[in-house]
Design an enzyme around this catalytic site. Structure first.
Site, PDB file in Angstrom:
ATOM      1  N   GLY A  96      41.613  38.548  45.246  1.00 25.44           N
ATOM      2  CA  GLY A  96      41.053  39.652  44.778  1.00 25.44           C
ATOM      3  C   GLY A  96      40.819  39.848  43.030  1.00 25.44           C
ATOM      4  O   GLY A  96      41.057  39.195  42.234  1.00 25.44           O
ATOM      5  N   VAL A 124      50.769  34.522  54.670  1.00 26.40           N
ATOM      6  CA  VAL A 124      52.423  34.225  53.866  1.00 26.40           C
ATOM      7  C   VAL A 124      52.524  34.818  54.867  1.00 26.40           C
ATOM      8  O   VAL A 124      52.828  36.856  55.563  1.00 26.40           O
ATOM      9  CB  VAL A 124      52.402  34.735  52.933  1.00 26.40           C
ATOM     10  CG1 VAL A 124      53.408  34.791  52.313  1.00 26.40           C
ATOM     11  CG2 VAL A 124      51.636  33.716  51.778  1.00 26.40           C
ATOM     12  N   GLU A 152      31.582  58.189  48.479  1.00 29.25           N
ATOM     13  CA  GLU A 152      30.695  56.846  48.473  1.00 29.25           C
ATOM     14  C   GLU A 152      30.309  56.829  50.166  1.00 29.25           C
ATOM     15  O   GLU A 152      28.885  57.217  50.110  1.00 29.25           O
ATOM     16  CB  GLU A 152      30.951  56.485  47.771  1.00 29.25           C
ATOM     17  CG  GLU A 152      31.452  56.241  46.442  1.00 29.25           C
ATOM     18  CD  GLU A 152      31.046  55.280  45.158  1.00 29.25           C
ATOM     19  OE1 GLU A 152      32.003  54.076  46.289  1.00 29.25           O
ATOM     20  OE2 GLU A 152      30.395  55.355  44.174  1.00 29.25           O
ATOM     21  N   ALA A 187      40.270  48.694  41.580  1.00 25.01           N
ATOM     22  CA  ALA A 187      39.320  47.143  40.070  1.00 25.01           C
ATOM     23  C   ALA A 187      40.117  46.776  38.524  1.00 25.01           C
ATOM     24  O   ALA A 187      40.682  46.204  38.819  1.00 25.01           O
ATOM     25  CB  ALA A 187      38.098  46.610  40.193  1.00 25.01           C
TER      26      ALA A 187
END
Lengths: 440, 440
Positions: A27, A93, A184, A332
């Site tokens: 990411g 994982v 949004e 982010a």
């Protein structure tokens, strides 16, 4: 379809004289980190369950047909092209074996000298299995595509029934959660209701379509300025969205959304955007994991408490600071900044130099509500409307990875803006959907 | 995920004083026909199992990561926007009840005054169930996406095994069928092998990847000029593709491709492009259906023999003519031309005027093999190479539906050409893949 019998022997990553850094997750955090480790005297192994990076802030535009999924995804192998001593493995994982300093994955084990957990976050249903089973979430490209297909299928179905309760329910959107994702998505759906539905479905009374956004707290966009929060609500109401504040959703059986009050919604399209939690991997549970949020406690170097060779960055990491006593926001920017700094710090660590503590540079928050409508809180500046909308677009184009992606997204936005359109309204399900579930 | 209980009552299409024309299929034929019926005194119902039109000639570019699926698909509702008295229904037709003049579909029955079957074609496995089960085909967007994912997954898997037979098999492509689809796919895979694999998989010896194209007949591109056929073979061989002619494939058990000779291929990626057949719907079997090809016999007005109110156009229609005694080639042009003419003829029929017979205007054939490499047979002109490649691109852009699609495809092509790249190399499977099938 395909029954080639694979035998996994090993991850086939050669031993190197350099220390091996294993990064779980491609990411924002993992990619920023990997870029910093290029041409350094380390071996880097990046593991992800997808072969692409997802630009999560634009997933809602995929769900609403404004963008193709391929233009907000970027092949992880391409990120690493030309980097020496880099390995990518497509794997899940399963466990972190901290004692043996190795990972167990579905394609075999791999040892590490340094481990970076950058697994991000997943939808938090707060233990409500009924909602988890019946509501849609929007944290990945497949989920966004499924939501896009569901929305379009619901309108096709609404045409077919003579029961107007059922028809209304099929056109009734309930978005649970008033954060940026919910706001949004609600705005985008409202634009679709206004600009596309009447043209696409001339034989359906799409005026009856409703978009509800249900927020448990007393304002939308918590974490934004009061001004942005108020304005976002104004924008949504102008677009015809029903804003419900202070309403806590308690259940959704696939037909009816129940709340703590006697408010109920009959709906065939419920999107759960009410919370995220760290995407934890077994093995670090004990002292490492913060209560409640499923995040891993780290110190100012993103080091996991008690494990100097293990780091966590981004959404999964909980670094308590004076400004953010419960960790940085799960967005982010902290991931990108932590990834970059950790890249430098890992080299320092390898060279036995002192690491630099992380200081978050809060660049602000922004959310778009619709055409010409966005809210921005940037440092001391709070602004809303057309200019904010342009800033929002510019910033998102800038952070998107890949020149081609930027070009295609830009062209789509210009096209959508000029034509009041969203052309990617396609029901595409690479695996055939089982329609029997729709039958009584 | 979603368990809203639908009750289908009716297709909900109001009766009109105009005659009702029902079109099954929104491909090249169905869409060309629908456009011609706009603003005429008829009611038109278009039925398709997808809500989009697929530009099939470019599916191979989706499979090979050169284009996003969304840019070669176009929402069928958008085709019909602004047309009065038009209805679209997302449905699968289960049966044609010619006596009752109605269709049975998965969302209810619908009567017709005139019926147009434009269902196109599907992959023809010639009854070989083993191949059907294990090989990939490439006739729809979901199939192309599955092939794209499979190709990429195979390379990820090839990294993991120490058994070099298995590794080679995972990198060994076998394309059965030397028509345009097989040739174009082989060329695209060869370009990927050359330009992308060595960069994406530096830790894999991708020189061992092989692309085989296996053709039962004695030349590639049957139906093209001898010159085009020869040149296509040259181009493929220059790109490193192994061309096998006069080899008939007899089976594929998921591991090994067997042929009539002792030639065998161990392969994990077999694409079946060796034939198509009409996508027949039960109800018209009897006299209407041509032996072998599953096509419906029609007269020069595309009228089904014995059913003056039923028409068939495009791949599914078999109109025997002097030039094409076994029907027209199953490609886009006859479908488009028949759709347009039938649009005019149906209006004539309604107005009790004489219909015009169909005369095929053969505009020629073309196929692209790779960068700067294509072959064109246009009327008397046969040309190959760079100019042919530009003509191929121009023609495909021209026939693509939608301004945005054209723009996005054009930009992708320019980008791919300049950068020697194909960025849509993403493994996206909206429904989670069951990895257990990969285990022993």
């Amino acid at each position: 379809m395909f029954n080639f019998a694979f035998k996994y022997y090993t991850m086939n990553i050669p031993l190197s004289s350099y220390p091996r850094i294993v990064i779980i997750g491609g990411g924002f955090g993992g990619v920023s980190l990997a870029k910093k480790l290029s041409k350094k005297e380390v071996q880097v192994v990046l593991i992800d369950k997808n072969n692409y990076h997802t630009f999560q802030p634009l997933l809602y535009q995929v769900s609403t047909g404004g963008l193709e999924p391929d233009s907000i995804a970027y092949p992880l192998r391409k990120v690493l092209i030309g980097y020496d001593n880099f390995y990518f493995r497509l794997a899940e994982v399963e466990n972190i074996d901290t004692a043996g300093k190795k990972l167990n994955t579905n394609i075999g084990d791999i040892t590490y000298d340094y481990l970076v957990v950058a697994t991000g976050s997943e939808t938090n249903f707060f233990g409500n299995e009924e909602i988890e089973k019946n509501a849609m979430s929007m944290k990945s490209i497949p989920q966004s595509l499924n939501l896009r297909s569901l929305i379009l299928e619901n309108f096709e179905q609404a045409l077919l029934t003579d029961d107007y309760h059922e028809r209304d329910a099929l056109m009734n959107f309930v978005i649970v959660g008033g954060g940026p994702t919910g706001v949004e998505l609600a705005g985008a759906l409202a634009e679709i209701k206004k600009g596309i539905l009447p043209k696409d479905y001339p034989d359906l009374d799409t005026r009856r379509a409703q978009i509800n956004i249900v927020q448990g707290g007393d304002c939308l966009l918590p974490g934004f300025s009061a001004q942005a929060s108020k304005k976002a609500e104004d924008f949504l109401e102008k677009l015809g969205v029903q804003v419900w504040k202070g309403v806590r959703v308690t259940g959704y059986n696939g037909k009816t959304v129940t709340t703590k009050t006697d408010l109920k919604f009959d709906s065939a399209a419920v999107v759960w955007a009410a919370g995220v939690k760290g995407a934890i991997i077994p093995g670090l549970e004990g002292e490492g994991v913060a209560a409640g949020g499923n995040r891993i406690n780290v110190n100012e170097f993103n080091q996991v408490i008690g494990h100097p060779e293990i780091f966590a960055i981004g959404d999964i990491a909980c670094m308590a600071t004076v400004d953010n006593p419960r960790g940085h926001p799960m967005v982010a920017q902290p991931a990108i900044q932590q990834g970059k700094l950790l890249g430098e710090n890992l080299i320092k660590l390898v060279e036995h130099k002192a690491m630099k503590p992380f200081i978050y540079n809060d660049k602000g928050s922004m959310a778009t509500i619709g055409r010409n409508k966005a809210v921005c809180d940037i440092n001391k500046f709070r602004f809303q409307g057309v200019f904010a909308w342009f800033v929002w677009m510019f910033v998102h184009l800038f952070f998107l990875i890949g020149f081609r992606n930027r070009m295609v997204v830009f062209i789509n936005w210009v096209y959508n803006y000029i034509r009041f359109d969203r052309e990617a309204r396609l029901i595409i399900r690479p695996f055939k959907r089982d329609y029997s579930q729709f039958k009584d």
